[in-house]
Design a protein around this motif. Structure first.
Motif, mmCIF file in Angstrom:
data_model
loop_
_atom_site.group_PDB
_atom_site.id
_atom_site.type_symbol
_atom_site.label_atom_id
_atom_site.label_comp_id
_atom_site.label_asym_id
_atom_site.label_seq_id
_atom_site.Cartn_x
_atom_site.Cartn_y
_atom_site.Cartn_z
ATOM 1 N N ASN A 1 24.613 2.996 6.336
ATOM 2 C CA ASN A 1 24.260 4.382 6.631
ATOM 3 C C ASN A 1 22.790 4.684 6.369
ATOM 4 N N GLU A 2 22.197 3.972 5.409
ATOM 5 C CA GLU A 2 20.785 4.201 5.103
ATOM 6 C C GLU A 2 19.917 3.987 6.347
ATOM 7 N N TYR A 3 20.257 2.984 7.126
ATOM 8 C CA TYR A 3 19.483 2.694 8.333
ATOM 9 C C TYR A 3 19.695 3.768 9.393
ATOM 10 N N ALA A 4 20.944 4.136 9.632
ATOM 11 C CA ALA A 4 21.247 5.156 10.644
ATOM 12 C C ALA A 4 20.613 6.495 10.278
ATOM 13 N N PHE A 5 20.617 6.821 9.001
ATOM 14 C CA PHE A 5 20.009 8.071 8.543
ATOM 15 C C PHE A 5 18.507 8.062 8.799
ATOM 16 N N THR A 6 17.864 6.927 8.504
ATOM 17 C CA THR A 6 16.417 6.805 8.723
ATOM 18 C C THR A 6 16.075 6.909 10.200
ATOM 19 N N VAL A 7 16.874 6.286 11.050
ATOM 20 C CA VAL A 7 16.677 6.380 12.504
ATOM 21 C C VAL A 7 16.725 7.841 12.939
ATOM 22 N N ALA A 8 17.674 8.590 12.393
ATOM 23 C CA ALA A 8 17.826 10.008 12.760
ATOM 24 C C ALA A 8 16.585 10.816 12.383
ATOM 25 N N ILE A 9 16.005 10.522 11.229
ATOM 26 C CA ILE A 9 14.784 11.227 10.813
ATOM 27 C C ILE A 9 13.643 10.926 11.775
ATOM 28 N N LEU B 1 11.357 2.195 5.664
ATOM 29 C CA LEU B 1 11.880 3.365 4.958
ATOM 30 C C LEU B 1 13.349 3.184 4.594
ATOM 31 N N SER B 2 14.134 2.591 5.482
ATOM 32 C CA SER B 2 15.558 2.413 5.178
ATOM 33 C C SER B 2 15.747 1.479 3.982
ATOM 34 N N ILE B 3 14.899 0.461 3.873
ATOM 35 C CA ILE B 3 14.974 -0.451 2.724
ATOM 36 C C ILE B 3 14.551 0.267 1.443
ATOM 37 N N GLN B 4 13.514 1.109 1.534
ATOM 38 C CA GLN B 4 13.083 1.863 0.353
ATOM 39 C C GLN B 4 14.188 2.811 -0.109
ATOM 40 N N ILE B 5 14.864 3.447 0.845
ATOM 41 C CA ILE B 5 15.965 4.347 0.495
ATOM 42 C C ILE B 5 17.085 3.560 -0.170
ATOM 43 N N LEU B 6 17.400 2.405 0.387
ATOM 44 C CA LEU B 6 18.452 1.562 -0.177
ATOM 45 C C LEU B 6 18.077 1.067 -1.573
ATOM 46 N N LEU C 1 7.314 2.553 15.214
ATOM 47 C CA LEU C 1 7.798 1.198 15.407
ATOM 48 C C LEU C 1 9.080 0.952 14.620
ATOM 49 N N THR C 2 9.811 -0.059 15.051
ATOM 50 C CA THR C 2 11.026 -0.448 14.335
ATOM 51 C C THR C 2 10.704 -0.789 12.888
ATOM 52 N N GLU C 3 9.515 -1.370 12.670
ATOM 53 C CA GLU C 3 9.110 -1.735 11.306
ATOM 54 C C GLU C 3 9.035 -0.512 10.388
ATOM 55 N N ASP C 4 8.625 0.636 10.937
ATOM 56 C CA ASP C 4 8.582 1.859 10.132
ATOM 57 C C ASP C 4 9.977 2.258 9.679
ATOM 58 N N TYR D 1 0.835 -1.197 0.000
ATOM 59 C CA TYR D 1 0.000 0.000 0.000
ATOM 60 C C TYR D 1 0.872 1.250 0.000
ATOM 61 N N ARG D 2 1.881 1.265 0.853
ATOM 62 C CA ARG D 2 2.726 2.462 0.978
ATOM 63 C C ARG D 2 3.536 2.721 -0.288
ATOM 64 N N VAL D 3 4.074 1.671 -0.880
ATOM 65 C CA VAL D 3 4.846 1.841 -2.116
ATOM 66 C C VAL D 3 3.938 2.349 -3.238
#
Length: 416
Positions: free
Chosen positions: A254-262, A282-287, A275-278, A165-167
């Protein structure tokens, strides 16, 4: 005319000028409930249509007004044209009907439905035409494994996993590339959200990490963050059956750490908990989307070599397979190794969790580099062996380009 309802407004405009009397644009705008700018745009489209079809002409005189010059036969033909749903007037694109219908469905709550009659009224279409549009919507949704369910006595609604749905919603919002139209779609879907605050959080993180995103990349991150906030209240679970080994590696990137920061900034501003799932989603979508500026090549290579020995070994095996089939030894070519590592890092996540990537050059690649392409298909066995994945023809095409470039470099070096 960009949407079906525009023809409705054109009919109203025609009614205002059909008697041939002079009328001000401002008066038309007030009568039909549009801005003067919108009225002028539709008048231009209607005027072009009339001239192209020899149906009269709309005359304009500054500080006086506008009027229609057309005989009775021409006026009858204009009426018929504006009543014909399938006739093109102005810049009308039939795909806009599908886009508008999809926007209605994606803006509904999961339990809400919409009848064919109601949809037809909203889009100023007949019911038979609306049914054709719904069929096209089903084809668009099928790509994302989303169903358009028709509940007896209630109407249609979307049925999907939250990830898909989100994609799909992100792609629907981004379908109109010009920035202003993307902004309009964002306002439409997230009217009750402080989008400017989310935008600010992303920009702050971007500056802190010294990243510089393209406009398209920035919009994608913004949309995904807005979706995460909007859907939070629904408590719909994101699919989280990630492979533990890949998850462990992802968290080192870095994609994961960047997403955590946001998300940390969003939690501070909105006083909510994501949630961690969020974060993972997003980190996977960025990657997968290859966002510009997340990691430079040296950092990425360093992270892969440090945390992902499996990928490094996979590339080594791949080059040995190519050597055995084509009798060309690229196993000592560090450039092709590094290029494949950088390319395959998001490819593996994209094949498992993202949307398959199309390759516009695939026909050219299959024709011009057919030997390398055939040899590269043997790599598909390695993908299944290492990752349990089936690689697509399009993705094979990208790998072929790296292999072909390495072969040509080797041939030039040997010739010297």
């Amino acid at each position: 005319m960009k949407r079906s309802k525009d023809k409705f407004y054109m009919k109203q405009i025609f009614d205002c000028i059909s008697d041939g009397e002079i009328i001000a644009t401002g008066k038309i705008a007030k009568e039909i409930g549009l801005s003067e700018k919108s009225v002028r745009n539709r008048l231009n489209e209607l005027s072009d249509f009339l001239l192209e079809n020899n149906l009269g002409e709309i005359q304009r005189k500054p500080r006086v007004g506008i009027w229609l010059e057309a005989n009775e036969n021409q006026k009858e033909e204009i009426q018929k044209a504006l009543s014909d749903e399938d006739l093109q007037v102005g810049n009308y694109d039939p795909r806009d009907r599908v886009n508008e219908t999809l926007k209605i469905f994606f803006n509904l709550r999961p339990w809400q439905t919409m009848t064919t009659q109601k949809l037809a009224e909203k889009l100023f279409l007949s019911v038979p035409t609306m049914l054709k549009v719904l069929k096209e919507c089903e084809e668009w949704l099928e790509v994302y494994h989303i169903s358009l369910v028709n509940e007896r006595g209630k109407g249609y609604r979307l049925k999907s996993e939250e990830n898909e749905y989100r994609v799909a919603l992100k792609n629907l919002i981004m379908m109109k590339k010009p920035g202003e139209e993307i902004k309009e779609n964002i306002d439409y879907f997230f009217s009750n959200i402080d989008v400017s605050a989310i935008r600010k959080c992303i920009i702050q993180t971007e500056n802190e990490w010294d990243y510089h995103f393209t406009d398209e990349s920035f919009y994608e991150i913004l949309i995904y963050c807005c979706i995460a906030y909007k859907r939070k209240e629904l408590a719909l679970p994101l699919v989280s059956d990630y492979f533990p080994e890949e998850l462990k590696i992802l968290k080192k990137y870095n994609e994961y750490a960047f997403t955590v920061a946001i998300f940390e900034k969003l939690e501070e501003v909105f006083h909510v908990h994501f949630l961690t799932e969020d974060v993972l989603f997003l980190s996977i979508q960025i990657l997968c989307s290859k966002f510009i500026g997340i990691s430079d090549v040296d950092v990425t290579l360093s992270q892969v070599k440090k945390y992902d020995n499996k990928l490094v070994d996979f590339v080594d095996r791949m080059l040995k397979v190519i050597r055995d089939i084509l009798d060309v030894d690229l196993t000592s070519d560090e450039k092709v190794k590094e290029s494949l590592i950088i390319h395959l890092r998001p490819t593996i996540f994209r094949l498992r969790y993202g949307t398959p990537q199309k390759n516009a050059l695939i026909d050219f690649i299959k024709k011009e580099y057919k030997n390398v392409f055939r040899a590269s298909w043997a790599i598909s066995i390695l993908f299944e062996e290492y990752y349990g994945l089936q690689i697509t023809e399009d993705e094979i095409g990208y790998i072929v380009l790296y292999i072909q470039a390495a072969i040509e470099r080797k041939n030039i070096s040997t010739a010297r």
